[in-house]
Every structure is written in C-alpha cells, then in structure tokens.
Write a protein that holds these residues in place. Structure first.
Motif, mmCIF file in Angstrom:
data_model
loop_
_atom_site.group_PDB
_atom_site.id
_atom_site.type_symbol
_atom_site.label_atom_id
_atom_site.label_comp_id
_atom_site.label_asym_id
_atom_site.label_seq_id
_atom_site.Cartn_x
_atom_site.Cartn_y
_atom_site.Cartn_z
ATOM 1 N N ASP A 626 0.857 -1.182 0.000
ATOM 2 C CA ASP A 626 0.000 0.000 0.000
ATOM 3 C C ASP A 626 0.898 1.239 0.000
ATOM 4 N N ASP A 627 0.903 1.987 -1.115
ATOM 5 C CA ASP A 627 1.803 3.143 -1.193
ATOM 6 C C ASP A 627 1.348 4.300 -0.324
ATOM 7 N N ASN A 628 0.160 4.179 0.304
ATOM 8 C CA ASN A 628 -0.255 5.205 1.267
ATOM 9 C C ASN A 628 0.295 4.923 2.654
ATOM 10 N N ALA A 629 0.823 3.715 2.825
ATOM 11 C CA ALA A 629 1.272 3.334 4.156
ATOM 12 C C ALA A 629 2.784 3.133 4.238
ATOM 13 N N VAL A 630 3.384 2.633 3.157
ATOM 14 C CA VAL A 630 4.805 2.338 3.201
ATOM 15 C C VAL A 630 5.499 2.868 1.950
ATOM 16 N N ALA A 631 6.838 2.987 2.069
ATOM 17 C CA ALA A 631 7.690 3.363 0.934
ATOM 18 C C ALA A 631 8.842 2.378 0.856
ATOM 19 N N VAL A 632 9.384 2.209 -0.352
ATOM 20 C CA VAL A 632 10.525 1.327 -0.564
ATOM 21 C C VAL A 632 11.791 2.176 -0.631
ATOM 22 N N VAL A 633 12.754 1.813 0.197
ATOM 23 C CA VAL A 633 14.037 2.528 0.223
ATOM 24 C C VAL A 633 15.134 1.563 -0.233
ATOM 25 N N THR A 634 15.830 1.925 -1.314
ATOM 26 C CA THR A 634 16.989 1.134 -1.741
ATOM 27 C C THR A 634 18.161 1.549 -0.881
ATOM 28 N N ASP A 635 18.514 0.662 0.029
ATOM 29 C CA ASP A 635 19.529 1.015 1.020
ATOM 30 C C ASP A 635 20.940 0.926 0.445
ATOM 31 N N SER A 636 21.159 -0.120 -0.366
ATOM 32 C CA SER A 636 22.512 -0.282 -0.925
ATOM 33 C C SER A 636 22.465 -1.180 -2.145
ATOM 34 N N CYS A 637 23.369 -0.944 -3.083
ATOM 35 C CA CYS A 637 23.558 -1.807 -4.245
ATOM 36 C C CYS A 637 25.064 -1.972 -4.458
ATOM 37 N N TRP A 638 25.490 -3.188 -4.803
ATOM 38 C CA TRP A 638 26.906 -3.449 -5.015
ATOM 39 C C TRP A 638 27.070 -4.623 -5.974
ATOM 40 N N ALA A 639 28.232 -4.742 -6.524
ATOM 41 C CA ALA A 639 28.525 -5.815 -7.477
ATOM 42 C C ALA A 639 29.580 -6.734 -6.899
ATOM 43 N N THR A 640 29.430 -8.035 -7.208
ATOM 44 C CA THR A 640 30.421 -9.026 -6.806
ATOM 45 C C THR A 640 30.759 -9.890 -8.011
ATOM 46 N N ASN A 641 31.827 -10.663 -7.875
ATOM 47 C CA ASN A 641 32.261 -11.516 -8.977
ATOM 48 C C ASN A 641 31.684 -12.926 -8.877
ATOM 49 N N GLU A 642 30.812 -13.146 -7.922
ATOM 50 C CA GLU A 642 30.185 -14.447 -7.765
ATOM 51 C C GLU A 642 28.775 -14.272 -7.227
ATOM 52 N N ALA A 643 28.007 -15.363 -7.238
ATOM 53 C CA ALA A 643 26.589 -15.256 -6.896
ATOM 54 C C ALA A 643 26.364 -14.789 -5.473
ATOM 55 N N SER A 644 27.268 -15.140 -4.566
ATOM 56 C CA SER A 644 27.095 -14.742 -3.172
ATOM 57 C C SER A 644 27.204 -13.233 -3.043
ATOM 58 N N SER A 645 26.316 -12.703 -2.209
ATOM 59 C CA SER A 645 26.347 -11.249 -2.006
ATOM 60 C C SER A 645 27.589 -10.817 -1.232
ATOM 61 N N SER A 646 28.294 -11.775 -0.678
ATOM 62 C CA SER A 646 29.542 -11.451 0.039
ATOM 63 C C SER A 646 30.740 -12.045 -0.691
ATOM 64 N N GLY A 647 30.720 -11.904 -2.030
ATOM 65 C CA GLY A 647 31.812 -12.432 -2.840
ATOM 66 C C GLY A 647 33.154 -11.808 -2.486
ATOM 67 N N SER A 648 34.224 -12.410 -3.005
ATOM 68 C CA SER A 648 35.583 -11.965 -2.650
ATOM 69 C C SER A 648 35.899 -10.582 -3.194
#
Length: 741
Positions: A626-648
């Motif tokens: 419900d856009d009258n009640a909540v908003a979406v905040v993109t907190d962070s975006c990053w790139a990695t060299n592998e599928a894991s979000s905590s890639g090397s």
C-alpha cells in the motif's frame, strides 16, 4: 304363648361350637351373647346376635348390629315346632331357600347384593357384591378417562420433554445426561410422509447440565428437516415467517402464537401436534396411536412399557456432535437453594393443580422440576415453563381451568413462550440478563463450553485475518454481552470505524485497509506492522464505572527475509528478475528490471549488447504494498564476482540510500518516495576477471507514519546520517541480477 328355640350354632356350625338353645316369644325379639363363640361375618367378628320374628311375614332374622344391618333371614317353615316354639337347626336349612339381607351401604344408603350405583363424577358403576362391598367398574374403559358428568374422553397420550427430563406417553420419566440428539417418536404411514421427531440437548449456563435446545422434524421421504428453535423456525435453510394462521410446508402445518410454535404432522387424515415453547416440547398423539412408535417417548400402544427406552438405542448420531457424550464436570453451585425449589415444584400437588392430579400424575413433572432447579440456576423462566408444561397437559385432556396458579407461583398472568423472537446461534442460548440499568432482558449468551474457550482471559475473539494491505478482527457478541459491553459502543482508533454484526453468526467484525481508521504503521525488528485498537468510550462519572475497560490491539505485519538472492545467477539474458517476498500474512513481489533509457521503455534482453561504460538504468519495483502506508528505500547496491552477495570482490554503487561518492556515474531517483525507485550507472567489469558479474540490491520498507522516508543525501550532512531513523532498523530484502561478459 308361642315361643321359638334358637340354637347358637346358627351361623357358627363350621367353627365346631356346641349347640345351645335360646327360647324367645313368637313375634318378639331378643339378644344372644355369643362371646364364647364369636362369629365372623363378611370380614367382621361379632360377639352378639340380635334375633327378631315377624309372625305376619313368617320370617325371622338374625342380625349383628341391633336389628338393623348385617342380617340373615330365614323362612319360618324350617322351625321344628311351629305351634309352640322355634327350634332352628342350621344343618337343615337349604342354602337356596334363604337370602342375605346384609347388602352394601353407599353414601348412607343401603343396597342389596347386585344392586348398582352410577357415579357420574368418576364415570364409574358401583356394584354391590356378595361380600357386602361395592366394586368399582370404570365405565370409560382402559383407553379413556372421565371428564366428569359421566363423560368419557380418550386417555391422555402426551410425551413431554422439559429441561433435562423426558416424560414418556405412560408417565415414565428419565433424565438426559449427555449433550446429544435423540429420537423422541417415529411416525410412519402408507399414505403420509414418514417423520422422526428428534430432540437436541446442549449445555447452557453449566457444562454438566444438558437442557433441551431445539427440535428437529425429519421428513424422511422428502429429505427435508424442519427445525424448531428459540426465536425462529427453519425449513431446510429457509427461515419461516409464521403467525397464528397455519402454513403448510412439505405437508407439515406450521403456526406460531404468543405461547410457542406448533408443527402438525399429517397422520391418517388427522394431525399430530408437536408444540415447542423454547424450553419444553410436547407431542400429543391422543387417539392416533397406529404406526407411531419408538424413541424416548415410548410406544403409545403399549401402556406396560417400562422401564423407559434406553437413550443409547435412540441416539441420532447424524445430528449429534462427536464429543456429545464426553463427561463434563463443574463444582456444585453453592447459591442453589434446593429446599426452596422443591417447595415450589411441589405446587403441582396443591390447589388448584389437585383438580388435575386425578387425571395426570404430577410426580414425573415434580421430578423433572427438582432435577433441574436443584442443579441449575433458577433463572430463564425455567420454573414457570416447567409448571406450564403440566398445566398444558392437564388442559389438553380435561375441563379443569386451574385458575390462579400463575399468580401463586409468581409467573406471568398468561402463558408466554420464552425468547419467542430472539434467534441465537449454536454457540449461544437465549437467557435472562440484567443490563446496566438494572432491567432484566432476554439476550443471546455464550454456551458454557464455548464461553470457557472464548473468555476475556483465554482468547478474546479469533486471530486477525490479514489479506493484501487489509486486516480484520472478529469477536463473538455473546462474550461482549456477558461482560456488559454493547458492541455498538466499540470502535477503532477512528471513532467512525465501528464493528459490523453478522446476523447469522453473531460475530462482530472490525476491519481496516492500509492506514485507514487511523491505523498506526510502525517497524519493529524485521516487521512492518499495521496496528489498530478496538476500544470503548468510558461511561464513568469520575467516581465509578460499570463497564469493563476494553482495549484490544490487533495488527498485520510484513517480514523481510535476510537474504533472497537467487540460488542460480540469472544472467543478462533475462532482463527482469523477480522475488516473491512472503512472510506472515503479507505477500508482495519485488522486481529488478534493466533498461537502456532513462524513461525505462527499452528493456535489456539477452540479445542486447552492452558496452563498457555504457549507462544503464535499473528499476526496483514492488507489487502488493500500500503506497499510502509504506515506501521502498533502496539502502545499498553493489557488485560481486560471484553469486554470493559477500563475494571476494565487491564494488559499491549505492550506500546508505545514496549514490556512492567514489563512483561519479551513479544517480539515484525516487528513493523512499514510493513503492518503487530506480538508479543508473555506467557498465563495468572487474579488472582481469572474465567471470560473471552479479549486481545485488538491498531494500528496506519504511512506514510513512513514522516520518519522511527519503534519505538525506546532502553532502554536508552525510557524515551524520543518510537514512531517516524510521527505516534504519529494518532488515533488508536482497535481490540479485547477473550478466556475463
């Protein structure tokens, strides 16, 4: 002078007494002492004989009571010496030539043997027998009873079920111990519908005392059920609107007046009435006994039916709850006054009921009355309805008016059905309750077992129902009634948002959607909460209050998972990546799309060639919030060299809701302003790496009620905080898009 000789052995020869002569003058009388040899005459023992002689009639008599009663007479010709005296020899008297003058006495009048007296009041014929006793021959026969004035009517054939007691057609009574359904009577004929009459017992104020709840007429030929219950009558699922003018439904004649509901079952051109007043059901088959049998009411054609029918043989499992025979126990109610109730029940053996006692035995009704009122609170008009059942049985089979009994018992002046227009659900019963103004009124109260499972202390109502961005919460009205709460006084945070009562279920439902009704939207740990409160306005005067304080919080929530990265790296050949976020009662979809233009009209496909340093736009959108009640905040975006979000290897594009200052190509648009936002950056690859590149974005939901959800990206204030505090503590949802070189 003429004398006669009397032998003392006149009537005691068989006793072996010695013969002793007594001489009396002819035409005279005398007394003989026989105490030495007393005579037993028709059950009485006598010590004296009174002897007299009538010379004109040529008879003499021997009496035991002063020449008046209990006499025997003899013919003169049997005397041994007629001219001088009488010598009576009992052994010479032919039995067929003397007669008995003892006879009978009725209301002070003497009658001879075989004389008859008609007694109009009792419809009996009294006959004087040879023993000097009147025998009673009931002229109405065994299948009828006397109305008085010599009028005979068919014998009462009434089955009564009141409270927990069944009184069958022949006056046998038994107490029902379980909350089950039982067949009372089965009626069958070749030309009319076959009908079973079934009584259903349920608890009311106490779990251990089942009382008659409602009555079912099962029309077996048509598969139709007619239900007689407090407040309404249904045929199948259809509620009937009845009056004192009979209406015929599936062959059953239905009518309703101030005393109750009557259903008449067709039977060989006649109608068998089944009457229900909310407490008692009565079935009157007087005169119509063929093919009506079985059930707790017994067999009306067999008055020897005893003991009563076993309940286990007539249980109707189809209309009984599975646990209806589960024992229920409660501590005795110390407030019950059994002695006082017994006195009241015994009114049935006092005036004016005594006029009816000769027709209808009051004992089974007294037993039913004391059985209930010594174990169950004496409310809900039970005493009067039980006494009314006896009075109704009596008036149906006699002309006795029983004037004044209602005043004596403290009941209403006229017979009245209990709760005739108050419909209650299967979890409720209609009972008396004193309202806040001290007035007793009839309302739907919770049955004892249901109340124990839905009390304020155990579970006030049912779980919240969440769907999309709406929530609803329901309460049983009977729970509110028992706590002196009028459901119309309850409301949500917004006083205008009140509960809706379902007329069929009697559930009161409160609901809101999004932030309507002053719903409070907050965040807590990993949950986005939509919360509202059911409350009641205080009615106290500053010193006292008679209302319970009501404050019922209910909410729906959305929980973000800690990591929703795709297990398989979706490469650029799939330009759109979607994640379904499902948690609690909330479901929404998070989608990541890649575009070649800022208007986000040219989607990147698997055939699109992307050059290094080429600008691409990535949109993050949601569906189901419900856009009258909540908003979406993109907190962070990053790139990695592998599928894991905590890639090397890691390269940041967005941090703390703002474009990372180390990469001047990143631009963030609409972040925190709605349920979708987007950003752009120039394409790159990891140095000296030919493997896939994965783009990860972490998003948070921000409650609009908590404040502004747009991150503060002013460089001058970045050191302090980039995201507003109301979204800082929310766990992120993570989505990943992959592409290859």
């Amino acid at each position: 002078m003429l004398h006669f000789l009397l032998y003392q052995a006149v009537l005691s020869l068989l006793a072996g007494a010695a013969v002793q002569a007594e001489t009396f003058e002819a035409g005279g009388s005398g007394v003989v002492d026989i105490s030495g040899c007393p005579i037993t005459f028709y059950g009485q023992t006598y010590n004296t004989l009174y002897v007299s002689h009538d010379s004109e009639s040529e008879y003499f008599s021997v009496c035991f009571n002063d020449h008046e009663t209990d006499c025997a007479a003899f013919v003169q010709s049997w005397a041994s010496d007629i001219s001088n005296s009488y010598a009576i020899n009992p052994a010479s008297l032919p039995v067929d030539e003397y007669y008995d003058l003892t006879g009978c006495r009725y209301s002070g009048v003497a009658y001879e043997v075989e004389d008859t007296v008609e007694e109009l009041e009792s419809c009996s014929l009294q006959t004087c027998d040879v023993t000097g006793v009147f025998t009673d021959d009931f002229s109405c026969g065994s299948a009828a009873w006397c109305q008085g004035e010599g009028q005979c009517l068919p014998a009462p054939t009434m089955c009564t079920v009141s409270g927990s007691t069944v009184i069958d057609f022949h006056g046998n009574d038994q107490t029902i111990a379980h909350r089950c359904a039982y067949t009372l009577l089965s009626v069958a004929s070749e030309t009319y519908p076959d009908v079973d009459v079934v009584a259903v017992f349920q608890e009311r104020r106490r779990t251990d005392v089942p009382l008659l709840s409602h009555v079912l007429l099962l029309l077996k030929d048509d598969g139709i059920t007619v239900t007689l219950e407090q407040g309404r009558v249904t045929v199948g699922d259809d509620v009937q609107t009845l009056s004192d003018t009979p209406e015929t439904v599936s062959g059953v004649e239905l009518s309703k007046d101030g005393t109750g509901v009557t259903a008449k079952i067709p039977y060989y051109g006649e109608m068998i009435p089944v009457f229900f007043d909310g407490v008692t059901v009565q079935i009157d088959i007087t005169g119509y006994t063929d093919d009506a049998s079985g059930g707790l009411c017994g067999n009306p054609t067999d008055p020897s039916t005893a003991p009563p029918v076993s309940v286990s043989t007539v249980k109707d499992s189809t209309h009984s709850d599975d646990d209806c025979e589960t024992p229920q126990t409660e501590d005795p109610d110390s407030s019950l006054d059994c002695d006082t109730m017994t006195v009241k029940c015994n009114l049935l053996m006092q005036e004016p009921f005594t006029a009816c006692n000769m027709h209808i035995d009051p004992e089974p009704y007294i037993s039913a009355c004391t059985d209930i009122l010594c174990n169950y609170p004496a409310g809900d008009d039970l005493l009067c309805q039980l006494l009314e059942a006896y009075a109704r049985t009596c008036s149906s089979h006699s002309s006795d008016t029983l004037d004044g009994w209602r005043e004596t018992a403290g009941c209403s002046a006229t017979p009245t059905a209990f709760c005739p227009d108050t419909y209650c659900t299967s979890d409720e019963f209609c009972g008396e309750k004193r309202n806040n103004n001290g007035v007793i009124e009839n309302v739907c109260l919770c049955r004892a077992i249901f109340a124990s499972e839905n009390s304020l202390d155990v579970m006030f109502g049912y779980p919240t129902v969440c769907e999309d961005s709406s929530a609803s919460f329901s309460l049983p009205r009977c729970v509110l009634e028992e706590n002196n709460i009028d459901y119309t006084d309850l409301h949500l945070n917004d006083d205008a948002c009140t509960g809706d009562l379902d007329d069929d279920t009697h559930m009161v439902t409160f609901s809101f959607s999004g932030d309507t009704c002053s719903t409070v939207v907050t965040t807590s740990n990993n949950q986005l909460l939509f919360k509202n409160t059911i409350s009641i306005d205080s009615t106290d005067d500053g010193t006292i209050t008679r209302n319970d304080d009501v404050q019922i919080d209910f909410s729906c929530y959305s929980t973000q998972t800690a990591d929703t990265s795709m297990d398989i790296g979706i490469r650029i050949r799939d330009s759109s990546v979607s994640e379904v976020i499902e948690s609690g009662e909330w479901i929404y979809t998070l989608t990541m799309n890649a575009y070649l233009d800022s208007y986000r009209t040219q989607a990147i496909t698997s055939s699109t060639e992307i050059n290094l340093d080429q600008t691409i736009w990535v949109e993050l959108s949601t569906d189901g919030l419900d856009d009258n009640a909540v908003a979406v905040v993109t907190d962070s975006c990053w790139a990695t060299n592998e599928a894991s979000s905590s890639g090397s290897l890691r390269y940041d594009l967005i941090t703390s809701g703002c474009a990372d200052t180390d990469d001047g190509t990143v631009a963030v648009e609409g972040n925190g302003a709605g349920t979708s936002n987007y950003f752009s950056f120039n394409m790159f690859q990891f140095s000296e790496q030919t493997s896939d590149v994965y783009l990860h974005c972490q998003l948070k939901l921000c409650a609009l009620d908590d404040g502004d959800c747009v991150p503060d990206c002013n460089p001058a204030r970045r050191r302090r905080r980039s995201l507003v505090s109301n979204s800082e503590d929310m766990s992120p949802a993570l989505i990943t898009m992959a592409w290859t070189k």
